[in-house]
Write an enzyme that holds these catalytic residues in place. Structure first.
Site, PDB file in Angstrom:
ATOM      1  N   HIS A  48       0.801  -1.220   0.000  1.00 28.68           N
ATOM      2  CA  HIS A  48       0.000   0.000   0.000  1.00 28.68           C
ATOM      3  C   HIS A  48       0.837   1.275   0.000  1.00 28.68           C
ATOM      4  CE1 HIS A  48      -3.744  -2.124   0.285  1.00 28.68           C
ATOM      5  NE2 HIS A  48      -3.376  -2.750   1.377  1.00 28.68           N
ATOM      6  N   ARG A  73       6.949  -6.308   3.121  1.00 26.72           N
ATOM      7  CA  ARG A  73       5.682  -6.848   2.623  1.00 26.72           C
ATOM      8  C   ARG A  73       5.576  -6.565   1.131  1.00 26.72           C
ATOM      9  NH1 ARG A  73      -0.327  -5.282   4.853  1.00 26.72           N
ATOM     10  NH2 ARG A  73       0.206  -3.213   4.031  1.00 26.72           N
ATOM     11  N   ASP A  87      16.749 -12.033  -2.673  1.00 28.77           N
ATOM     12  CA  ASP A  87      18.069 -11.736  -3.234  1.00 28.77           C
ATOM     13  C   ASP A  87      18.527 -10.327  -2.859  1.00 28.77           C
ATOM     14  OD1 ASP A  87      18.271 -14.217  -4.356  1.00 28.77           O
ATOM     15  OD2 ASP A  87      17.966 -13.580  -6.432  1.00 28.77           O
ATOM     16  N   GLU A 152      -6.321 -11.946   6.470  1.00 25.80           N
ATOM     17  CA  GLU A 152      -7.039 -10.682   6.601  1.00 25.80           C
ATOM     18  C   GLU A 152      -8.411 -10.653   5.934  1.00 25.80           C
ATOM     19  OE1 GLU A 152      -4.718  -7.578   4.722  1.00 25.80           O
ATOM     20  OE2 GLU A 152      -3.676  -9.051   3.488  1.00 25.80           O
ATOM     21  N   ASP A 178      -8.654  -4.977   6.658  1.00 22.11           N
ATOM     22  CA  ASP A 178      -9.246  -5.742   5.563  1.00 22.11           C
ATOM     23  C   ASP A 178     -10.278  -6.733   6.086  1.00 22.11           C
ATOM     24  OD1 ASP A 178      -8.011  -5.282   2.727  1.00 22.11           O
ATOM     25  OD2 ASP A 178      -6.334  -5.121   4.104  1.00 22.11           O
TER      26      ASP A 178
END
Length: 264
Positions: A48, A73, A87, A152, A178
């Protein structure tokens, strides 16, 4: 030489509280300031917030010099982006919208090298291996990767018992906002039914032996989750903290100076 130790992973496994803050301003300068504030972990949000791989790497580089652990996230739990983030040096990932045990198993595969998983082998090019300076990276990396599933919505809540049985998932994070929307309470994460569902999920996660986590600015809910045994709790968001205090500073300054002007 093995992969670097992940202090966050080992702390939540022991049940030690890890206090966190969300980073959504997508800026390494803000990340550096936040890292000096004393939080145990900072979440770099790619879902977000306006982050891309390069901005995430810049924040990982800043946080590496500090004691706050970086959690990342991604916008979605796809193998290709998980590979890139690992990585790039992320050791802890929080994957949004996990809705089934099958999805959770795919995520475990995505963070695991073959023959047990599907993570692509390209560590010689990667910041994660210190650009091939960590000789044992390929054989030790998985031990220090922390994989967190974010549940969520109602579909995920129904599947929670099965998700908790998946080996390789270190913890489950409940997303109240959510979940509230999916339950018909959009914008009302503090609704009593939502809180009841959240606390029930936290209790179930802790009972399973996995780490439980949450982001909430509701101090009562923070305390209740901790009492139930939640171990990684985010209590602030840089965006809302900055916006809230900027608005207050503007309002306070205006009131002060208008009062002074009226008194002249």
């Amino acid at each position: 030489m093995p992969a670097p130790r992940n202090p966050f992973k080992h702390a939540i496994a022991k049940g030690d509280l890890q206090l966190g803050c969300w980073l959504g301003l997508a800026d390494p300068y803000i990340a550096e300031i936040s890292a000096g504030a004393g939080f145990d972990w900072l979440l770099i949000d790619g879902e977000h917030a306006p982050n891309d791989l390069r901005s995430i790497v810049a924040q990982l580089q800043v946080l590496a010099a500090r004691d706050s652990h970086a959690v990342v996230r991604p916008p979605i739990g796809e193998t290709w982006i998980i590979k890139q983030l690992l990585d790039a040096g992320a050791q802890t990932l929080l994957i949004p919208m996990v809705e089934s045990a099958a999805q959770a198993k795919d995520l475990v595969d995505a963070v695991t090298y073959p023959p047990h998983g599907v993570r692509g082998v390209g560590s010689a090019l990667a910041r994660a291996s210190d650009f091939a300076a960590i000789g044992d990276y390929l054989t030790t990396a998985r031990d220090e990767i922390c994989l967190l599933a974010q549940v969520e919505n109602q579909k995920g809540m129904v599947a929670l018992d099965d998700i908790l049985k998946v080996d390789g998932i270190d913890g489950v994070f409940i997303g109240p906002s959510d979940l509230a929307a999916d339950m018909g309470f959009i914008g009302q994460a503090g609704a009593s039914g939502v809180k009841t569902a959240v606390l029930g999920a936290i209790e179930k996660i802790v009972a399973s032996g996995k780490a439980a986590g949450i982001l909430t600015l509701d101090q009562d809910l923070q305390t209740s989750c901790r009492k139930l045994g939640a171990t990684f709790i985010a209590t602030e968001i840089d965006v809302t903290l900055f916006a809230r205090n900027m608005r207050k500073a503007s309002s306070d300054g205006r009131k002060l100076l208008l009062t002074e002007q009226s008194a002249v």
